[in-house]
Design a protein around this motif. Structure first.
Motif, PDB file in Angstrom:
ATOM      1  N   ALA A  88       0.827  -1.203   0.000  1.00  0.00           N
ATOM      2  CA  ALA A  88       0.000   0.000   0.000  1.00  0.00           C
ATOM      3  C   ALA A  88       0.861   1.253   0.000  1.00  0.00           C
ATOM      4  CB  ALA A  88      -0.919  -0.013   1.217  1.00  0.00           C
ATOM      5  N   GLY A  89       1.857   1.276   0.891  1.00  0.00           N
ATOM      6  CA  GLY A  89       2.670   2.479   1.025  1.00  0.00           C
ATOM      7  C   GLY A  89       3.452   2.789  -0.233  1.00  0.00           C
ATOM      8  N   LEU A  90       3.930   1.735  -0.928  1.00  0.00           N
ATOM      9  CA  LEU A  90       4.733   1.992  -2.120  1.00  0.00           C
ATOM     10  C   LEU A  90       3.847   2.329  -3.314  1.00  0.00           C
ATOM     11  CD1 LEU A  90       7.535  -0.652  -1.651  1.00  0.00           C
ATOM     12  CD2 LEU A  90       7.523   1.750  -1.037  1.00  0.00           C
ATOM     13  N   ALA A  91       2.604   1.780  -3.354  1.00  0.00           N
ATOM     14  CA  ALA A  91       1.669   2.255  -4.374  1.00  0.00           C
ATOM     15  C   ALA A  91       1.404   3.733  -4.155  1.00  0.00           C
ATOM     16  CB  ALA A  91       0.373   1.457  -4.324  1.00  0.00           C
ATOM     17  N   GLY A  92       1.319   4.143  -2.870  1.00  0.00           N
ATOM     18  CA  GLY A  92       1.172   5.557  -2.556  1.00  0.00           C
ATOM     19  C   GLY A  92       2.392   6.350  -2.977  1.00  0.00           C
ATOM     20  N   LEU A  93       3.577   5.759  -2.734  1.00  0.00           N
ATOM     21  CA  LEU A  93       4.823   6.438  -3.110  1.00  0.00           C
ATOM     22  C   LEU A  93       4.840   6.764  -4.604  1.00  0.00           C
ATOM     23  CD1 LEU A  93       7.746   7.318  -2.543  1.00  0.00           C
ATOM     24  CD2 LEU A  93       8.439   4.963  -2.846  1.00  0.00           C
ATOM     25  N   PHE A  94       4.336   5.820  -5.404  1.00  0.00           N
ATOM     26  CA  PHE A  94       4.256   6.057  -6.850  1.00  0.00           C
ATOM     27  C   PHE A  94       3.419   7.308  -7.136  1.00  0.00           C
ATOM     28  CE2 PHE A  94       1.606   5.472 -10.642  1.00  0.00           C
ATOM     29  CZ  PHE A  94       2.577   5.430 -11.626  1.00  0.00           C
ATOM     30  N   GLY A  95       2.219   7.381  -6.531  1.00  0.00           N
ATOM     31  CA  GLY A  95       1.355   8.537  -6.758  1.00  0.00           C
ATOM     32  C   GLY A  95       1.987   9.828  -6.259  1.00  0.00           C
ATOM     33  N   GLY A  96       2.611   9.764  -5.088  1.00  0.00           N
ATOM     34  CA  GLY A  96       3.217  10.953  -4.512  1.00  0.00           C
ATOM     35  C   GLY A  96       4.390  11.451  -5.340  1.00  0.00           C
ATOM     36  N   ALA A  97       5.239  10.505  -5.780  1.00  0.00           N
ATOM     37  CA  ALA A  97       6.401  10.892  -6.581  1.00  0.00           C
ATOM     38  C   ALA A  97       5.965  11.508  -7.902  1.00  0.00           C
ATOM     39  CB  ALA A  97       7.271   9.660  -6.838  1.00  0.00           C
ATOM     40  N   TRP A  98       4.914  10.933  -8.469  1.00  0.00           N
ATOM     41  CA  TRP A  98       4.379  11.451  -9.728  1.00  0.00           C
ATOM     42  C   TRP A  98       3.863  12.878  -9.521  1.00  0.00           C
ATOM     43  CZ3 TRP A  98      -0.079   8.556 -12.765  1.00  0.00           C
ATOM     44  CH2 TRP A  98      -0.236   9.163 -14.004  1.00  0.00           C
ATOM     45  N   ALA A  99       3.067  13.069  -8.469  1.00  0.00           N
ATOM     46  CA  ALA A  99       2.523  14.395  -8.205  1.00  0.00           C
ATOM     47  C   ALA A  99       3.638  15.392  -7.937  1.00  0.00           C
ATOM     48  CB  ALA A  99       1.565  14.336  -7.016  1.00  0.00           C
ATOM     49  N   PHE A 100       4.690  14.961  -7.226  1.00  0.00           N
ATOM     50  CA  PHE A 100       5.774  15.892  -6.905  1.00  0.00           C
ATOM     51  C   PHE A 100       6.534  16.288  -8.155  1.00  0.00           C
ATOM     52  CE2 PHE A 100       9.987  17.051  -5.207  1.00  0.00           C
ATOM     53  CZ  PHE A 100       9.570  18.079  -4.379  1.00  0.00           C
ATOM     54  N   SER A 101       6.744  15.323  -9.046  1.00  0.00           N
ATOM     55  CA  SER A 101       7.487  15.649 -10.246  1.00  0.00           C
ATOM     56  C   SER A 101       6.634  16.476 -11.200  1.00  0.00           C
ATOM     57  CB  SER A 101       8.010  14.362 -10.894  1.00  0.00           C
ATOM     58  OG  SER A 101       7.529  14.211 -12.178  1.00  0.00           O
ATOM     59  N   ALA A 102       5.301  16.324 -11.138  1.00  0.00           N
ATOM     60  CA  ALA A 102       4.443  17.091 -12.039  1.00  0.00           C
ATOM     61  C   ALA A 102       4.217  18.511 -11.535  1.00  0.00           C
ATOM     62  CB  ALA A 102       3.103  16.373 -12.218  1.00  0.00           C
ATOM     63  N   THR A 103       3.949  18.651 -10.234  1.00  0.00           N
ATOM     64  CA  THR A 103       3.592  19.972  -9.721  1.00  0.00           C
ATOM     65  C   THR A 103       4.706  20.616  -8.922  1.00  0.00           C
ATOM     66  OG1 THR A 103       2.674  19.034  -7.709  1.00  0.00           O
ATOM     67  CG2 THR A 103       1.161  19.295  -9.550  1.00  0.00           C
ATOM     68  N   GLY A 104       5.563  19.793  -8.282  1.00  0.00           N
ATOM     69  CA  GLY A 104       6.615  20.358  -7.455  1.00  0.00           C
ATOM     70  C   GLY A 104       6.105  20.929  -6.147  1.00  0.00           C
ATOM     71  N   ASP A 105       4.828  20.674  -5.843  1.00  0.00           N
ATOM     72  CA  ASP A 105       4.260  21.211  -4.618  1.00  0.00           C
ATOM     73  C   ASP A 105       4.352  20.164  -3.523  1.00  0.00           C
ATOM     74  OD1 ASP A 105       2.915  23.074  -2.992  1.00  0.00           O
ATOM     75  OD2 ASP A 105       1.069  21.924  -3.266  1.00  0.00           O
ATOM     76  N   PHE A 106       4.945  20.523  -2.402  1.00  0.00           N
ATOM     77  CA  PHE A 106       5.225  19.563  -1.333  1.00  0.00           C
ATOM     78  C   PHE A 106       3.942  18.983  -0.742  1.00  0.00           C
ATOM     79  CE2 PHE A 106       5.941  18.738   3.188  1.00  0.00           C
ATOM     80  CZ  PHE A 106       6.962  17.811   3.102  1.00  0.00           C
ATOM     81  N   LEU A 107       3.003  19.849  -0.389  1.00  0.00           N
ATOM     82  CA  LEU A 107       1.818  19.404   0.357  1.00  0.00           C
ATOM     83  C   LEU A 107       0.938  18.493  -0.490  1.00  0.00           C
ATOM     84  CD1 LEU A 107       0.540  19.739   3.114  1.00  0.00           C
ATOM     85  CD2 LEU A 107      -0.832  21.608   2.183  1.00  0.00           C
ATOM     86  N   THR A 108       0.652  18.907  -1.730  1.00  0.00           N
ATOM     87  CA  THR A 108      -0.223  18.057  -2.553  1.00  0.00           C
ATOM     88  C   THR A 108       0.462  16.734  -2.889  1.00  0.00           C
ATOM     89  OG1 THR A 108       0.562  19.283  -4.458  1.00  0.00           O
ATOM     90  CG2 THR A 108      -1.599  19.881  -3.615  1.00  0.00           C
ATOM     91  N   ALA A 109       1.792  16.771  -3.036  1.00  0.00           N
ATOM     92  CA  ALA A 109       2.490  15.519  -3.351  1.00  0.00           C
ATOM     93  C   ALA A 109       2.386  14.550  -2.188  1.00  0.00           C
ATOM     94  CB  ALA A 109       3.955  15.804  -3.679  1.00  0.00           C
ATOM     95  N   VAL A 110       2.650  15.036  -0.976  1.00  0.00           N
ATOM     96  CA  VAL A 110       2.614  14.151   0.195  1.00  0.00           C
ATOM     97  C   VAL A 110       1.201  13.607   0.397  1.00  0.00           C
ATOM     98  CG1 VAL A 110       2.872  14.085   2.685  1.00  0.00           C
ATOM     99  CG2 VAL A 110       4.574  15.225   1.307  1.00  0.00           C
ATOM    100  N   LEU A 111       0.203  14.493   0.284  1.00  0.00           N
ATOM    101  CA  LEU A 111      -1.175  14.033   0.463  1.00  0.00           C
ATOM    102  C   LEU A 111      -1.593  13.111  -0.677  1.00  0.00           C
ATOM    103  CD1 LEU A 111      -3.068  17.092   1.932  1.00  0.00           C
ATOM    104  CD2 LEU A 111      -2.516  14.939   3.030  1.00  0.00           C
ATOM    105  N   GLY A 112      -1.103  13.403  -1.890  1.00  0.00           N
ATOM    106  CA  GLY A 112      -1.414  12.520  -3.016  1.00  0.00           C
ATOM    107  C   GLY A 112      -0.895  11.115  -2.771  1.00  0.00           C
ATOM    108  N   GLY A 113       0.331  11.011  -2.211  1.00  0.00           N
ATOM    109  CA  GLY A 113       0.870   9.705  -1.872  1.00  0.00           C
ATOM    110  C   GLY A 113       0.027   9.014  -0.824  1.00  0.00           C
ATOM    111  N   ALA A 114      -0.426   9.791   0.173  1.00  0.00           N
ATOM    112  CA  ALA A 114      -1.243   9.213   1.242  1.00  0.00           C
ATOM    113  C   ALA A 114      -2.552   8.674   0.673  1.00  0.00           C
ATOM    114  CB  ALA A 114      -1.516  10.268   2.310  1.00  0.00           C
ATOM    115  N   VAL A 115      -3.193   9.460  -0.212  1.00  0.00           N
ATOM    116  CA  VAL A 115      -4.463   9.019  -0.790  1.00  0.00           C
ATOM    117  C   VAL A 115      -4.243   7.767  -1.650  1.00  0.00           C
ATOM    118  CG1 VAL A 115      -6.241   9.642  -2.443  1.00  0.00           C
ATOM    119  CG2 VAL A 115      -5.593  11.246  -0.683  1.00  0.00           C
TER     120      VAL A 115
END
Lengths: 280, 295, 299
Positions: A88-115
């Motif tokens: 679960a956590g690494l599937a989240g890591l995929f989403g978070g890393a993707w969001a961070f590389s796309a937007t560069g925004d810390f908060l949305t990336a971390v929350l995106g990984g959590a979701v």
């Protein structure tokens, strides 16, 4: 992970001597980091420590029954706790890393990984319950509590003869989703902190441009984030000693030990992984 | 009801295995330095041999640790060992010629701290925990170092993060403009670490570390069979690493590594099957269920 | 706009491939008897029940599939680096991975069974001869589909930062976690203990008394695969397919909406929808089956 577990050695309670040594290790790690790179490296290390503690906390929510769950003898998901949380956590890591590389925004990336982690667990837990109810004709029943704290369903009469309960009651479902959410949050936090350290430090170390080094920084941070995740998840699994039903399980009271243990482990491992960018 | 983890006692003492594993592993990893001395990449396969020696030792450590009953599966021990090993190994590669020594020291320290956390903060209270975690972390670091050195041809940080052949001067000749000389930048994304091949080595090693004891546990487990299986999965992992090394080192050297690993794998695999045949209650081919007592 | 349409196409393709991968993965692990239900196959001889079931002891499914998919992705990455075309590279990677998987299967069966000599469990070597190719074939489908999903993610979804091997590890782990969570109870309770009451858990006292004889002759692991493909395989496939599809779907479509918060909101809404469905399923089970009565309990 086959649950060929022997007797669990872990008792209840907190060993204060061990905790004191652990806190000293955290302070030493922070001090060494400060000596090498002042606040610039201390804040990422703090992020890594918090991320590790979050993983340790989140793993305890995930309802895992191990081998007995596969026979409908105990409630929970029929697999190993460390690896389910890692999935679960690494599937989240995929989403978070993707969001961070796309937007560069810390908060949305971390929350995106959590979701992402929470969603993986939500789907998995739903499919587990579908299997139990529709394919096996077994209603959900917890073995540790008589009443579901959320839905108010009573369990003893829904528990079949000679078992400790079966399926995933709603409280365990919520536990699974929350566990995936928190584990995804912790994993993504560690990844982003490592990535920030490496993308700032590696260009200096290798005397190359930041764009050229970017794939290297991402890969290194990703591999080490997986390593951190597994260390913390396995330590938490040792604390749980095999199986747990979720936040209502009496074993959940052991969670402070895992949080402290994971924070200490992450502090020292974080120190070493941050020192990679320091030239000696 | 679950199965009790049982392991054999006796056989070769653990400390002897540890000494052999450690020395052979370090010596073999250093032998990849012949690549620099001779300016070839033929000796890359020694890294794989070093990794196998470390795995061989680690599988015996796992047996000692897991016979205490961790409360969760045997594979978790392999995962945590390589989690630590990855961090220690990447850090150590910056120390050039001292890399294997630094890897041992750093992995040992982290492993001891994790073992202390497991024992004293998580309250596992397993007597061999600190020593076992220390050993497993060193095994993890040495295995990853050995396989990485085999993949890239050497264990230096610069060799692991910069792809071979990058930074070469590329000459483009355009008749109208004369000769233009262009220098290509270093290709970080195509290297062992930059291309994330290290992640494959990570999981290959973690599986190979936990598999021998996990596969052989039971009342009739015997040390020589478990250790033979450790060598077998080691060579099997080496085959996969050898195939991946075609992307980093020249074809001849990668082929040497592939042939060495295939030969080693074939020998250890046949030996393991023979040992299984020796230990098995009966070796039946297409026979019906034989109930207890021979009915 | 064009990028979003392409993204949705990739999302759908990845979801479909992931569904196939999940179904093949669970069928493979049930035929080989991997993961938690295997503890009963291991336990049976100790209780005096000699059997002819494949006792494949290779850790749990999540780390095992993380390893196979990572090998597949890593070798494919290496061949892509040399300049092979993607289809060939992915197939070669899957072949190497499935070779490693097959050897792990053989050593797991021989190791565990030889260690059970005390309980008079013989090694039936024909089990390996007849079943290994079946499990390897299923594993090949699972690995090939997962590596292809990862390749699509690595090459088409440009914003996604990871290289192919690391994606293989991440999604292999998720594949194993989803497949083992969904498929294990069906194989463990419903098939291994088909002799027990339907609609109830296996009493702890019955542990080890797995079904060893078939309708005619003796049960082989192939019969277990035949049974679990009816439910556990497709269910695992839907589970993994949904995970991959929705994870990509919410990011591709809503990445930029609501100031970057769109993907998060979409994810939370999806979680709530799944929670409501789950509540309904749980309620349906309780109301339809009702509590266990004493008659049922005593039988």
């Amino acid at each position: 992970m086959s649950a060929l577990g022997g007797k669990a050695a872990g008792g209840e309670g907190i060993n204060w001597q061990g905790v004191a040594v652990g806190i000293v290790i955290i302070i030493i790690a922070l001090g060494i980091t400060f000596a090498f790179g002042s606040e610039g490296l201390v804040i990422p290390l703090l992020g890594i420590i918090i991320g590790g503690a979050l993983i340790g906390f989140g793993v305890h929510f995930v309802p895992v029954g191990g081998a007995p769950a596969a026979m409908g003898q105990a409630p929970g998901i029929a697999t190993g706790v460390a690896m389910l949380a890692a999935g679960a956590g690494l599937a989240g890591l995929f989403g978070g890393a993707w969001a961070f590389s796309a937007t560069g925004d810390f908060l949305t990336a971390v929350l995106g990984g959590a979701v992402g982690g929470g969603m993986m667990m939500a789907i998995t837990c739903l499919m587990v319950n579908l299997t139990y109810v529709f394919a096996m004709g077994v209603p959900a029943a917890s073995g540790k509590v008589d009443k579901d704290p959320i839905t108010g369903y009573s369990f003893p009469e829904y528990k079949s003869q000679g078992t400790e309960g079966h399926g995933l009651p709603f409280i365990s479902y919520v536990g699974g989703v929350v566990g995936g959410f928190i584990a995804g949050l912790g994993g993504t936090l560690i990844y982003i902190e490592l990535l920030l350290v490496y993308s700032a430090g590696l260009p200096v170390l290798l005397e190359a441009s930041a764009e050229a080094v970017a794939p290297l920084a991402v890969s290194l941070a990703g591999i080490l984030a997986i390593g951190f995740f597994l260390i913390n998840a396995v330590l938490s699994a040792y604390n749980i000693t095999g199986t747990i039903e979720g936040p209502h399980d009496p074993k959940f009271k052991r969670v402070p030990r895992a949080i402290i243990g994971c924070a200490v482990a992450s502090a020292f491992c974080g120190l070493i992984s941050i020192l990679i960018i320091v030239a000696f | 009801m679950t199965v009790k983890i049982e392991a054999s006692s006796g056989g070769m003492p653990h400390n002897t295995i540890m000494m052999y594993g450690l020395i052979v592993s370090v010596v073999c990893i250093y032998l990849t330095y012949l690549n620099q001395l001779t300016d070839t990449q033929w000796f890359a396969f020694f890294g794989g041999i070093g990794a196998i020696a470390a795995l061989w030792w680690g599988s015996d450590t796992i047996k000692h640790l897991c016979s205490y009953g961790l409360g969760t599966g045997v594979p978790s021990a392999g995962m945590i060992a390589f989690g630590i090993g990855a961090i220690a190994m990447v850090f150590a590669t910056k120390f050039d010629i001292a890399t294997p020594i630094v890897a041992i020291i750093i992995a040992g320290i982290i492993g001891a701290i994790i073992g202390y956390i497991a024992n004293s903060i998580v309250n596992m209270n397993i007597p061999v925990m600190v020593m076992s975690m220390c050993e497993l972390a060193i095994v993890g670091a040495l295995t990853m170092l050995g396989f990485s050195a085999m993949c890239a041809g050497s264990f230096g940080f610069n060799n692991l993060v910069v792809a071979a052949g990058s930074g070469e001067v590329i000459m483009a000749i355009i008749p109208e403009l004369g000769v233009i000389v262009q220098s290509g930048g270093p290709l970080f994304g195509a290297s062992v670490i930059g291309g994330s091949v290290l992640a494959v080595i990570f999981i290959l090693g973690a599986m190979a570390l936990q598999h021998p004891f996990n596969a052989c546990l039971g009342p009739n487990e015997s040390q020589d069979r478990t250790l033979m299986l450790a060598a077998e999965v080691g060579f099997l992992s080496m085959i996969a690493v050898a195939v991946m090394s075609y992307a980093f080192i020249d074809g001849l050297s990668a082929t040497i590594a592939l042939v060495v690993s295939l030969l080693g794998w074939y020998y250890t695999f046949t030996q393991y099957v023979a040992l299984s045949k020796r230990d098995a209650f009966m070796w039946l081919d297409a026979k019906p269920i034989r109930e207890v007592g021979g009915k | 706009m064009e990028e979003i349409v392409l993204g949705i196409g990739i999302t759908a393709l990845a979801g479909a491939l992931a569904t196939i991968a999940g179904a093949a993965e669970d069928t493979e692990s049930d035929i080989g008897s991997q993961g938690d239900p295997n503890s009963q196959v291991q336990l049976a001889p100790q209780m005096g029940y000699i059997h002819r079931i494949f006792n494949k002891a290779i850790s749990g499914e999540p780390p095992a599939y993380a390893a196979w998919c990572a090998i597949g992705a890593g070798v494919a990455w290496a061949f892509l680096q040399i300049g092979y075309n993607p289809a060939l590279a992915i197939i070669l990677g899957s072949i190497v991975a499935v070779f490693v998987q097959g050897i792990y299967c053989i050593s797991g069966y021989l190791g565990r069974t030889a260690s059970l000599a005390k309980f008079e469990q013989p090694v039936y070597i024909d089990i390996i001869k007849s079943l290994l190719s079946v499990t390897m074939a299923h594993a090949f489908i699972a690995i090939f589909c997962t590596v292809t999903v990862c390749y699509l993610m690595a090459t088409v979804l440009h914003a996604q930062p990871f290289a192919l091997p690391i994606l293989g590890l991440l999604w292999g782990l998720a594949l194993g976690a989803a497949g083992s969570a969904t498929g294990n109870p069906f194989y463990g309770k419903e098939r291994q203990y088909q002799n027990q009451n339907f609609g109830a858990g296996v009493p702890i006292s019955a542990s080890g008394n797995i079904v060893r004889y078939a309708e005619a002759g003796e049960r082989s692991s192939l019969d277990n695969g035949w049974f679990t493909t009816k439910f556990a395989g497709p269910a695992s496939g839907i589970c993994f397919g949904l995970i991959v599809f929705l994870e990509l779907w919410r990011t591709v479509l809503f990445e930029t909406s609501l100031g970057g918060w769109g993907a998060i909101v979409a994810g939370i809404v999806l979680i709530l929808i799944f929670a409501v469905i789950n509540l309904w399923v749980e309620k349906w089970g309780r109301e339809t089956y009702g509590p266990y009565t004493s008659e049922e309990a005593s039988s």
